[in-house]
Design an enzyme around this catalytic site. Structure first.
Site, PDB file in Angstrom:
ATOM      1  CG  ASP A 162      35.087   1.489  -2.160  1.00  0.00           C
ATOM      2  OD1 ASP A 162      35.034   0.789  -1.263  1.00  0.00           O
ATOM      3  OD2 ASP A 162      35.313   2.912  -2.242  1.00  0.00           O
ATOM      4  CG  ASP A 200      -2.731  -3.001   4.553  1.00  0.00           C
ATOM      5  OD1 ASP A 200      -2.591  -2.732   5.694  1.00  0.00           O
ATOM      6  OD2 ASP A 200      -2.764  -1.987   3.599  1.00  0.00           O
ATOM      7  CG  HIS A 211      -1.992   0.975   1.095  1.00  0.00           C
ATOM      8  ND1 HIS A 211      -2.991   0.718   1.948  1.00  0.00           N
ATOM      9  CD2 HIS A 211      -2.295   2.133   0.306  1.00  0.00           C
ATOM     10  CE1 HIS A 211      -4.055   1.899   1.586  1.00  0.00           C
ATOM     11  NE2 HIS A 211      -3.655   2.587   0.658  1.00  0.00           N
ATOM     12  CE  LYS A 268      40.015  -4.886  -1.123  1.00  0.00           C
ATOM     13  NZ  LYS A 268      38.734  -4.390  -0.730  1.00  0.00           N
ATOM     14  CG  HIS A 318       0.966   0.196   5.258  1.00  0.00           C
ATOM     15  ND1 HIS A 318       0.568   1.384   4.947  1.00  0.00           N
ATOM     16  CD2 HIS A 318       0.102  -0.615   5.338  1.00  0.00           C
ATOM     17  CE1 HIS A 318      -0.789   1.399   4.529  1.00  0.00           C
ATOM     18  NE2 HIS A 318      -1.026   0.298   5.011  1.00  0.00           N
ATOM     19  CD  GLU A 344      38.537  -0.977  -1.394  1.00  0.00           C
ATOM     20  OE1 GLU A 344      38.534  -1.023  -0.104  1.00  0.00           O
ATOM     21  OE2 GLU A 344      37.583  -1.698  -2.033  1.00  0.00           O
TER      22      GLU A 344
END
Length: 489
Positions: free
Chosen positions: A201, A57, A43, A199, A55, A343
């Protein structure tokens, strides 16, 4: 004396000439079913000029009506997690198939759609205790609705998901920790035994795909599936195949580079704001290893063979992709990582098997930026624009005996939004969580908190006293357990 009308409140709140919701006329007999239908509505209601509130129901057929609870953060999908469930008015059975817009000005104005629906079986139903078993596409297994002493209700899942609880392959359980890389130096340029990856991040996550359903597990073991709904379509790309993938959840900047700061707004989020945030700033899943496929464990295969089988899945597209990898020329890969603002690199032995939870010599991470994971143990108040709020965080790491020891404080690197997001996550405590004595200038105005949050800082070096020199806050990490935070070499 006539029985009370269970739909009287429902009718009083709705104008059948304005809303498309079913509003059966008063006085007619209630339809009788088998007391086995459930529906969950998602909803969305307007909030202010531009925002919205979401939310869920939960509605259960009982005695000719749908008994209803509003669940602000959605039904829990993990066992043992309690979610607030607020009882609302009974709804007519016809509401089980309703989906659509409710006009502004009407009760519940907004848009209500069916999030899940199906059958359920009742194990127990009293005035303050309801135990049921769901058979839906999203809700499966046993759940408990129970009233607390203060009159509020909670919703709790009682058992694991019967579909995803079984592992994709023997020896690859869902709670398996990922393999880790030790901090080290690049292997010699002429060493032919090594391959290289960039690598990334972000935050580490294992993706378990079974029977067309996805479960994402952070390095800490936490289920983060609900945190990243934009990744939920990943099983469709596998076209019915079961798999366990290892990768990194990242947020990309305008140039397409991972930005740890951008990811901060998505961590520790499980509430109704997640769907909106996923649409506004979606994350991506960068996949770099394949641990199981179609019931077969691949953990003991060499890294190169696992990577080749991963590449053959052709996962590019959507919010996920397979990352590049290179054999040899580690210095060139590292140079490329620096040029692109990444990184660092990870060096992996070509013949390395996958060792869950291990941090051995077969994988080495070589960072372009020195960083350290830290546990938040307190804060000191700020001044100026930060007056009345957090000015700096008090940080700790665990020593060789497992004690949390003070590692200094950080007051730079924060955005106003980062501080606002951080404050509600802190839980106050009366005493210091650090095992060692802190300087008086720190303790005189310190506010202590439970050491449950893990963050990351960039820093220059460790001082002789074991303090971080010139740390700058990079953000929270939800993929690490506080007990695992130690000094990184």
């Amino acid at each position: 004396m006539a029985a009370a009308d269970p739909l009287a409140t429902y009718r009083a709140r709705r104008d059948p000439t304005r809303t498309a919701e079913p509003v059966p006329p008063a006085g007619q007999p209630l339809p009788r079913g088998e007391d086995d239908t459930f529906v969950v509505h998602e909803h969305h209601t307007p909030r202010g000029r531009t925002g919205e509130r979401v939310h869920w129901d939960l509605r259960l057929e009982r005695d000719g009506v749908l008994k209803s609870w509003a669940v602000p953060k959605g039904p829990p999908l993990e066992p043992g997690l309690n979610r607030l469930a607020v009882p609302t008015e009974d709804h007519p059975l016809e509401y089980a198939s309703f989906s659509g817009a409710i006009p502004a000005g009407e009760y519940g104005g907004g848009v209500s759609t069916i999030w899940d629906a199906g059958r359920y079986a009742t194990e127990k139903w009293t005035d303050d205790h309801v135990t049921v078993a769901f058979d839906g596409s999203r809700l499966t297994g046993r759940y408990l609705l129970f009233r607390l002493p203060d009159g509020s209700w909670n919703l709790r899942r009682l058992d694991p998901d019967p579909v995803t609880a079984a592992p994709v392959a023997d020896g690859v359980p869902e709670d398996m920790p990922p393999m880790l890389a030790a901090i080290g130096q690049l292997p010699p340029a002429d060493d032919p035994r090594w391959g290289y990856e960039f690598k990334w991040d972000g935050v580490r996550a294992l993706a378990h795909v079974r029977s067309g359903r996805l479960r994402l597990r952070a390095r800490s073991g936490n289920d983060v599936t609900a945190t990243y709904p934009e990744l939920h379509a990943l099983p469709a790309v596998l076209a019915g195949r079961d798999a366990v993938l290892d990768g990194e959840v990242v947020a990309l900047d305008a140039a397409g580079r991972p930005d740890f700061g951008l990811l901060q707004g998505r961590m520790h989020r499980t509430g109704p704001e997640v769907a909106r945030m996923a649409a506004a700033a979606p994350v991506s899943y960068l996949v770099f290893d394949l641990l199981a496929l179609d019931g077969e464990s691949l953990l003991d295969l060499p890294w190169t063979e696992r990577r080749a089988r991963l590449d053959a899945l052709d996962l590019a597209g959507g919010r996920w992709t397979t990352t590049p990898w290179f054999v040899g020329n580690g210095d060139q890969v590292q140079a490329a990582s620096r040029e692109n603002g990444l990184e660092g690199v990870v060096a992996k032995r070509l013949d390395s098997a996958y060792r869950p939870g291990g941090r051995g010599p077969d994988w080495r991470k070589v960072k372009n930026l020195r960083t350290q994971s830290v546990v938040v143990g307190g804060w000191r108040p700020g001044a100026g624009r930060r007056a009345g709020g957090i000015g700096s965080l008090l940080l700790g790491v665990h020593d060789d005996t497992g004690r949390l020891v003070f590692a200094g404080h950080v007051g730079t690197g924060f955005t106003a939004r980062a501080l606002a997001d951080l404050e509600p996550l802190l839980t106050a405590r009366p005493t210091s969580p650090f095992a060692d004595a802190l300087p008086r200038e720190v303790t005189r105005d310190a506010h202590w908190v439970e050491p449950t949050l893990v963050g990351e800082v960039a820093f220059g070096e460790w001082t002789r006293e074991g303090r971080l020199r010139h740390p700058a806050w990079r953000g929270l990490r939800d993929d690490l357990d506080p007990d695992d935070v130690v000094v990184e070499p």
